[in-house]
Design a protein around this motif. Sequence first.
Motif, PDB file in Angstrom:
ATOM      1  N   HIS A  37       0.860  -1.178   0.000  1.00 16.59           N
ATOM      2  CA  HIS A  37       0.000   0.000   0.000  1.00 16.59           C
ATOM      3  C   HIS A  37       0.897   1.228   0.000  1.00 16.59           C
ATOM      4  O   HIS A  37       1.753   1.384   0.879  1.00 16.59           O
ATOM      5  N   TRP A  39       1.178   5.274   0.274  1.00 17.57           N
ATOM      6  CA  TRP A  39       0.461   6.452   0.732  1.00 17.57           C
ATOM      7  C   TRP A  39       1.382   7.661   0.613  1.00 17.57           C
ATOM      8  O   TRP A  39       2.592   7.539   0.490  1.00 17.57           O
ATOM      9  N   ARG A  56      -1.059   8.148   8.012  1.00 22.25           N
ATOM     10  CA  ARG A  56      -0.320   6.898   8.184  1.00 22.25           C
ATOM     11  C   ARG A  56      -1.174   5.833   8.873  1.00 22.25           C
ATOM     12  O   ARG A  56      -1.171   4.664   8.472  1.00 22.25           O
ATOM     13  N   ASP A  57      -1.908   6.252   9.917  1.00 21.49           N
ATOM     14  CA  ASP A  57      -2.788   5.292  10.596  1.00 21.49           C
ATOM     15  C   ASP A  57      -3.797   4.694   9.623  1.00 21.49           C
ATOM     16  O   ASP A  57      -4.070   3.489   9.644  1.00 21.49           O
ATOM     17  N   GLU A  60      -2.083   2.251   7.280  1.00 18.89           N
ATOM     18  CA  GLU A  60      -1.803   0.978   7.953  1.00 18.89           C
ATOM     19  C   GLU A  60      -3.070   0.143   8.094  1.00 18.89           C
ATOM     20  O   GLU A  60      -3.044  -1.084   7.930  1.00 18.89           O
ATOM     21  N   GLN A  61      -4.191   0.795   8.378  1.00 20.66           N
ATOM     22  CA  GLN A  61      -5.448   0.067   8.518  1.00 20.66           C
ATOM     23  C   GLN A  61      -5.879  -0.560   7.201  1.00 20.66           C
ATOM     24  O   GLN A  61      -6.298  -1.726   7.157  1.00 20.66           O
ATOM     25  N   LEU A  63      -3.973  -1.438   4.718  1.00 25.02           N
ATOM     26  CA  LEU A  63      -3.064  -2.540   4.414  1.00 25.02           C
ATOM     27  C   LEU A  63      -3.405  -3.765   5.249  1.00 25.02           C
ATOM     28  O   LEU A  63      -3.449  -4.894   4.730  1.00 25.02           O
ATOM     29  N   ARG A  64      -3.657  -3.567   6.544  1.00 22.83           N
ATOM     30  CA  ARG A  64      -4.022  -4.714   7.401  1.00 22.83           C
ATOM     31  C   ARG A  64      -5.275  -5.406   6.904  1.00 22.83           C
ATOM     32  O   ARG A  64      -5.349  -6.648   6.868  1.00 22.83           O
ATOM     33  N   ASP A  81       3.574  -7.980   3.997  1.00 16.10           N
ATOM     34  CA  ASP A  81       2.955  -6.674   3.793  1.00 16.10           C
ATOM     35  C   ASP A  81       4.041  -5.598   3.765  1.00 16.10           C
ATOM     36  O   ASP A  81       5.072  -5.724   4.425  1.00 16.10           O
ATOM     37  N   ARG A  82       3.767  -4.552   3.009  1.00 16.40           N
ATOM     38  CA  ARG A  82       4.754  -3.479   2.865  1.00 16.40           C
ATOM     39  C   ARG A  82       4.036  -2.146   2.730  1.00 16.40           C
ATOM     40  O   ARG A  82       3.224  -1.962   1.818  1.00 16.40           O
ATOM     41  N   LEU A  83       4.328  -1.234   3.639  1.00 17.72           N
ATOM     42  CA  LEU A  83       3.758   0.106   3.609  1.00 17.72           C
ATOM     43  C   LEU A  83       4.822   1.056   3.075  1.00 17.72           C
ATOM     44  O   LEU A  83       5.931   1.113   3.602  1.00 17.72           O
ATOM     45  N   CYS A  85       5.719   5.047   1.847  1.00 15.19           N
ATOM     46  CA  CYS A  85       5.370   6.468   1.793  1.00 15.19           C
ATOM     47  C   CYS A  85       6.083   7.088   0.610  1.00 15.19           C
ATOM     48  O   CYS A  85       7.302   7.296   0.637  1.00 15.19           O
TER      49      CYS A  85
END
Length: 310
Positions: A37, A39, A56-57, A60-61, A63-64, A81-83, A85
Motif C-alpha cells: 500500500h 500512501w 499513516r494510521d 496501515e489500517q 493494508l491490514r 505486507d509493505r507500507l 510512503c
Amino acid sequence: MPHDIVVGTDGSTEGRAAAHWAAQEARRRGTGLTVVHVWHRHPRPAPCIPSGCTERDWAEQLLRESVRSVRTAHPALRITDRLVCDAAVTGLLSAAAEADLLVLGSRGLGALGGFLTGSVSQRVVGRSTRPVALVRAGRVASDDHLPATDGVSPEEIPRTPYRQVVLGLRTDRPCDEVIEFAFDAARRRGTGLRVVHAFRPAPVPSPPLVSAAPEGPPPLPRPQAQDVADEERTVAAVLRPWRDKYPTVPVTGTVTGGRAGAVLVRAARDAGLLVVGRRGIDHQVGAPTGPVTHALLHHVGCPVAVVPHD
C-alpha cells in the motif's frame, strides 16, 4: 529462483480483486505474495480519512484489512505486507523492481476518468520494467474457469477447466519475453493458448471517388487469401520453437486482417488472461501506453498482462 508477486492495493473493490487474483497467481507459481500500500502525505488529509486518524494510521489500517482478507482466503500462502510512503507510481515501481509480476486493479469497462485513464495504472504500465497485470473490479476466482455445471460447489470450482490464455502476437518484432509469459501462463493453468495475430492488408488501388470526407479512420482493405496464408506461415515459424519447449500446451492460432486493438478485444471476450507486449520503457512521469495497449486496458474484461521488452 522465482521472486514474489507484488500487488498494489488501496482498499478499493478493484484493489481487493487484484489482491485475490494475485494470490491465486502466486499459488500457481509457487511463490509468495507481497501486498503493498502506497500512501503520500498531503497538506490536508483526504475527506475519506476518519476524524482523529492520521494519514499513516489510515494507510496501515487499509493494508491490514487487505492482508487479512487474502490470508483468510489463502491460509497456506506466504504473504508479506509493505507500507510505502511515496508518490503512487514511484512507490509501486520501486516495490516491484525485483518482482516476477506486479498486479494492480482497474475499474469497470470503458470508465472515463477512472483508475486507468491518465492515472496510476496506466502510468505504471508505461514505466514498469516488470510485467504488469491489470484486474477488473469484481473479478472472482471462478471467472478464470469455464462455466461450471449446476450443482458444483464453490470448493470444486478450481477443478473445473481454466479459460484459455490469449496472446497478441506481432510477427514483425516477436519478443521471447512476451511469448514465454503466455506459454508459461497456459502451462500453469493446464489450459490452451490461443495466439492471435492481426495484420494490415496491403491497400488495393482504386479509382478516386468524389464524396464527403468520411468520419473516423478509413476501413482496412479486405485481406486476400494469399496474404492470410503468408501470415499464417510466419506465425507458425515464430511459434515452432515454443511448441517444442511447451509440448503440453495446446496451441491454436487466429490470423486476421484488421486493427490489432479491435481484433484482440473480440478474441479476449471468453479468455482467462490476455497477454500483450510493450516495447521500450518510458521513464517520463506521465508516460503513456501505446494505442493498442490503451484500448485493451479500457475494453477487455479479463485480466490483461502487459510484458515490457526491448
